[in-house]
Design a protein around this motif. Sequence first.
Motif, PDB file in Angstrom:
ATOM      1  N   GLU A  84       0.848  -1.195   0.000  1.00 48.45           N
ATOM      2  CA  GLU A  84       0.000   0.000   0.000  1.00 48.45           C
ATOM      3  C   GLU A  84       0.889   1.253   0.000  1.00 48.45           C
ATOM      4  N   GLU A  85       0.551   2.197  -0.864  1.00 47.98           N
ATOM      5  CA  GLU A  85       1.332   3.436  -0.952  1.00 47.98           C
ATOM      6  C   GLU A  85       0.683   4.522  -0.102  1.00 47.98           C
ATOM      7  N   PRO A  86       1.424   5.123   0.815  1.00 45.88           N
ATOM      8  CA  PRO A  86       0.843   6.248   1.564  1.00 45.88           C
ATOM      9  C   PRO A  86       0.823   7.502   0.695  1.00 45.88           C
ATOM     10  N   SER A  87       0.176   8.537   1.161  1.00 41.93           N
ATOM     11  CA  SER A  87       0.126   9.771   0.371  1.00 41.93           C
ATOM     12  C   SER A  87       1.515  10.416   0.322  1.00 41.93           C
ATOM     13  N   ALA A  88       1.723  11.249  -0.679  1.00 46.58           N
ATOM     14  CA  ALA A  88       3.060  11.808  -0.918  1.00 46.58           C
ATOM     15  C   ALA A  88       3.569  12.670   0.246  1.00 46.58           C
ATOM     16  N   GLY A  89       2.632  13.284   0.950  1.00 49.04           N
ATOM     17  CA  GLY A  89       3.055  14.221   2.002  1.00 49.04           C
ATOM     18  C   GLY A  89       3.333  13.568   3.355  1.00 49.04           C
ATOM     19  N   LEU A  90       3.208  12.264   3.435  1.00 53.06           N
ATOM     20  CA  LEU A  90       3.331  11.612   4.749  1.00 53.06           C
ATOM     21  C   LEU A  90       4.717  11.813   5.370  1.00 53.06           C
ATOM     22  N   TYR A 128      11.110   3.030   5.770  1.00 54.37           N
ATOM     23  CA  TYR A 128      10.107   2.214   6.464  1.00 54.37           C
ATOM     24  C   TYR A 128       8.663   2.715   6.359  1.00 54.37           C
ATOM     25  N   GLN A 129       8.442   3.910   5.798  1.00 54.30           N
ATOM     26  CA  GLN A 129       7.070   4.438   5.838  1.00 54.30           C
ATOM     27  C   GLN A 129       6.078   3.583   5.043  1.00 54.30           C
ATOM     28  N   GLN A 130       6.526   3.027   3.920  1.00 46.12           N
ATOM     29  CA  GLN A 130       5.576   2.263   3.107  1.00 46.12           C
ATOM     30  C   GLN A 130       5.117   0.991   3.830  1.00 46.12           C
ATOM     31  N   MET A 131       6.083   0.255   4.388  1.00 46.19           N
ATOM     32  CA  MET A 131       5.709  -0.985   5.086  1.00 46.19           C
ATOM     33  C   MET A 131       4.910  -0.657   6.341  1.00 46.19           C
ATOM     34  N   ALA A 132       5.309   0.413   7.037  1.00 40.67           N
ATOM     35  CA  ALA A 132       4.567   0.823   8.234  1.00 40.67           C
ATOM     36  C   ALA A 132       3.125   1.158   7.854  1.00 40.67           C
ATOM     37  N   PHE A 133       2.974   1.835   6.713  1.00 43.30           N
ATOM     38  CA  PHE A 133       1.633   2.203   6.259  1.00 43.30           C
ATOM     39  C   PHE A 133       0.828   0.948   5.894  1.00 43.30           C
ATOM     40  N   SER A 134       1.487  -0.016   5.235  1.00 42.89           N
ATOM     41  CA  SER A 134       0.795  -1.258   4.859  1.00 42.89           C
ATOM     42  C   SER A 134       0.271  -1.979   6.102  1.00 42.89           C
ATOM     43  N   ILE A 135       1.114  -2.063   7.144  1.00 44.99           N
ATOM     44  CA  ILE A 135       0.700  -2.743   8.381  1.00 44.99           C
ATOM     45  C   ILE A 135      -0.487  -2.001   9.009  1.00 44.99           C
ATOM     46  N   ALA A 136      -0.351  -0.683   9.126  1.00 43.10           N
ATOM     47  CA  ALA A 136      -1.413   0.114   9.761  1.00 43.10           C
ATOM     48  C   ALA A 136      -2.710   0.033   8.954  1.00 43.10           C
ATOM     49  N   PHE A 137      -2.572   0.073   7.630  1.00 43.50           N
ATOM     50  CA  PHE A 137      -3.753   0.032   6.765  1.00 43.50           C
ATOM     51  C   PHE A 137      -4.462  -1.325   6.861  1.00 43.50           C
ATOM     52  N   ARG A 177      -7.349   4.767   5.110  1.00 42.38           N
ATOM     53  CA  ARG A 177      -6.073   5.416   4.767  1.00 42.38           C
ATOM     54  C   ARG A 177      -5.704   6.553   5.726  1.00 42.38           C
ATOM     55  N   GLU A 178      -6.688   7.389   6.059  1.00 44.03           N
ATOM     56  CA  GLU A 178      -6.397   8.550   6.922  1.00 44.03           C
ATOM     57  C   GLU A 178      -5.957   8.092   8.313  1.00 44.03           C
ATOM     58  N   GLU A 179      -6.727   7.135   8.853  1.00 39.31           N
ATOM     59  CA  GLU A 179      -6.387   6.619  10.191  1.00 39.31           C
ATOM     60  C   GLU A 179      -5.037   5.926  10.164  1.00 39.31           C
ATOM     61  N   ALA A 180      -4.758   5.210   9.074  1.00 39.83           N
ATOM     62  CA  ALA A 180      -3.473   4.500   8.960  1.00 39.83           C
ATOM     63  C   ALA A 180      -2.316   5.502   8.928  1.00 39.83           C
ATOM     64  N   THR A 183      -3.986   0.128  19.113  1.00 37.34           N
ATOM     65  CA  THR A 183      -4.567   1.117  20.026  1.00 37.34           C
ATOM     66  C   THR A 183      -5.589   1.974  19.289  1.00 37.34           C
ATOM     67  N   ALA A 184      -5.270   2.320  18.048  1.00 33.04           N
ATOM     68  CA  ALA A 184      -6.201   3.136  17.253  1.00 33.04           C
ATOM     69  C   ALA A 184      -7.409   2.300  16.822  1.00 33.04           C
ATOM     70  N   HIS A 185      -7.233   0.996  16.707  1.00 32.27           N
ATOM     71  CA  HIS A 185      -8.282   0.086  16.219  1.00 32.27           C
ATOM     72  C   HIS A 185      -9.394  -0.077  17.252  1.00 32.27           C
ATOM     73  N   ARG A 186      -8.999  -0.535  18.443  1.00 27.03           N
ATOM     74  CA  ARG A 186      -9.861  -0.616  19.649  1.00 27.03           C
ATOM     75  C   ARG A 186     -11.181  -1.364  19.530  1.00 27.03           C
ATOM     76  N   LYS A 187     -11.809  -1.348  18.360  1.00 22.27           N
ATOM     77  CA  LYS A 187     -13.190  -1.852  18.242  1.00 22.27           C
ATOM     78  C   LYS A 187     -13.345  -3.291  18.741  1.00 22.27           C
TER      79      LYS A 187
END
Lengths: 119, 189
Positions: free
Chosen positions: A21-27, B27-36, B42-45, B83-87
């Motif tokens: 998954e690709e995050p947004s460019a500004g992240l 690491y941001q892409q993999m971190a985002f994949s895990i969170a997503f 997407r916003e919460e991730a 922690t953000a998931h919580r549900k």
Amino acid sequence: MNREDNHIDQLTRELLQSAGEEPSAGLSLRIMQRIEKEAPLARRKVVVSADEEWKTTPLIVAGVVMYLLLAGCVVGYLFQPEIVDQAIEEMKDNFSYIVTICAIFGSLTFFAKLDRLIA
Amino acid sequence: MRMEEHKWIKDILAGDRHSFSYLVAKYQQMAFSIAFRILGNREEAEEAVQDAFVKMYRALPDFRFDSKFSTWFYTIVYRTSLTAHRKEPLFTDYNEAVSLHITPEEADNTASLLESKDRKAVISNVLNRLPADESLLLTLYYLEECSVEEIHQITQLTPSNIKVKLFRARKHFYETLKHLMKHETYAVL
């Protein structure tokens, strides 16, 4: 894992490799902005406070006194055993208290040092 | 590569915040994949990833160089996302007795239905349809190529539990993929 499993594993890996998954460019920019607001990092150090330094001198003195007393007892026992015997006889009633107090202080000092060493 | 990473970390600890951007880039892409995978939004991730990077920055003086940095950081991302998931609990026990077995032919046939140009969109769609715990395990194991031991460190699930869940996730992945292909859902993608 058998050969069939290896094959499915390999295929699944190939399929999923394209699915990151690709995050947004500004992240990254937003992350760095938050990091800039953080306080500078400090490596955790074992700080010996002035109070603790003050405590070490009496401890050394007490240790030296203890060894001198022990050496005195040994020397006295070797050259004038009757005086040492008399002294021990007089101390007999209070001996259990002395041993208990020494054991408590000894354990406290030992475990406090050990705790600091492990931390 | 690991040496380079350790150099960045030492530079950050010495006060060079610019070096942190290398860690972010890596690491941001993999971190985002895990969170997503956990949050499904997407916003919460992205919020969770930002929080995880800040937590990692604060905890960096405690990082022991004898362990793998990625596993240590993904654990932070995983916990922050939870922690953000919580549900509801992310990992649930399966009660139904379903066969975990798929044949190589089944996997090949399903995979061959994919045209390479649509592959990314279809696979993402399949992962989005799977339960969060299954898509997370598939992402960690097949995309990030974490070992079972590393997944155990990140999620605290037992290695045997991880293996069973991975088998089941893989089966569900191919079933969902096959289902999507059969019903010509390309239009919705």
